[in-house]
Motif scaffolding. Sequence first.
Motif, short mmCIF file in Angstrom:
data_model
loop_
_atom_site.label_atom_id
_atom_site.label_comp_id
_atom_site.label_asym_id
_atom_site.label_seq_id
_atom_site.Cartn_x
_atom_site.Cartn_y
_atom_site.Cartn_z
N GLY A 286 0.77 -1.23 0.00
CA GLY A 286 0.00 0.00 0.00
C GLY A 286 0.80 1.28 0.00
O GLY A 286 2.00 1.34 -0.32
N ASN A 301 -2.68 2.89 3.80
CA ASN A 301 -3.66 2.26 2.92
C ASN A 301 -3.14 0.86 2.60
O ASN A 301 -2.04 0.72 2.09
CB ASN A 301 -3.83 3.06 1.63
N THR A 302 -3.93 -0.16 2.91
CA THR A 302 -3.44 -1.53 2.81
C THR A 302 -4.02 -2.30 1.62
O THR A 302 -4.08 -3.53 1.64
CB THR A 302 -3.75 -2.30 4.11
N CYS A 303 -4.45 -1.58 0.57
CA CYS A 303 -4.87 -2.28 -0.65
C CYS A 303 -3.76 -3.22 -1.11
O CYS A 303 -2.58 -2.88 -1.03
CB CYS A 303 -5.16 -1.29 -1.77
N CYS A 326 -9.02 -4.11 -2.26
CA CYS A 326 -9.02 -3.04 -1.26
C CYS A 326 -10.05 -3.29 -0.17
O CYS A 326 -10.52 -2.37 0.49
CB CYS A 326 -9.28 -1.70 -1.93
#
Length: 393
Positions: A286, A301-303, A326
């Motif tokens: 991310g 953000n860990t998409c 996501c």
Amino acid sequence: MKKFFGRGLVLLTAVVFLVAGLVAPASARETALSATPTPMWQTNNIVRKLAYANGKIFVGGQFTTVRPPGAAPGTQEVARSYLAIFDSTTGALLSTAPNPDGMVWALTASPDGKTVYVGGDFTHIGGLSRARIAAIDTTTLAVSTTFKPYVSYRVAAIDVNAGNVYFGGSFGIVGDQTRLRLAAVTAADGTILPWNPNADSDVSAIKVAPDGSKVYLGGKFANIGGTFHQSVALVDSGAGLPLSFPASSAVPVRTSGCWSKVEDIISDQNNVYFANAGDGGGCFDGTWSASISTGQLNWTNTCLGATEALAIVGGWLYKGSHAHDCSSVGGFPQEPTTSCSRKTSTLGRSRAGTQQPMRALRRMWVHGLWRPTGQSSGSAVTSPPSAVLDNRD
């Protein structure tokens, strides 16, 4: 956008994936760009970097020819070895061909836009002997005759601040001095500076803080200056000594099943932003942001889907990636077909802030490695600046 970013996307090293959550949800419907693509010249191989300066777009990579919009691969090809220059308004290919004799991995414009610095594998450019790094005047497009530091191997990242050029890559010697993968020289004549962070593996990203006091580093390294700093580090701009950086906790410690590396770093006046790409299923791919003044983590953000590049336009943070899941941040779930036309959910509380070098631009130039929708995985890829996204203003 599906005609540009469809099935089989494996790499995107520019800026088309919007981190929508950097503004309040009510305003997240309107962004700085309309996402309307403009036809653009194509290359016959991978584009690694773009840089804008003085009304020109500099395009570097491992290509050897370019072709005009709409031309089929193999037709109307114009020779351009590893570096091509375009008019940023019309998109026209300029006649100047610097012709480096090796791949270009790094392109960075000076803050005043008068110079573009080129890094890569070359030993000659513009008809002059230059060892892996060179400077090009953005008006005459001539290679500088005074900036000519010797670098022993690949230069993959460059940044410029206060008359100094900081760069990283895979080299071990600069001039006649040992510099393990990181070095700094004067912009005037390439004189080597004392800055010597000493990375134990390759460096892929470098960003000097706006006030010039410290430098952010990203790459494959585990140690800087003999101290554990995995994949990301913060050092002072004088000697290159490591500084405290609490936000680095956003990058997980490497394990046998996960190795997340920083691929790009950008900043505005108050915050710095990082792009990560992970090796291993579910590994951190991310983006994240930290405060420049405190070093504290702002958000992550860990998409899933490696993030390769970032840019800020009109207060919006855009990322180039092949995000495919996501769900961890309330966004779209795992999809069998990768697409870059998705948006993430809320990630932060405010706009990113305007990045100085981007403020005059009315278009975003995009490059990467992808296939048109519907082509099989064995199909040839295109690697342009194949799309230019228009500004809404």
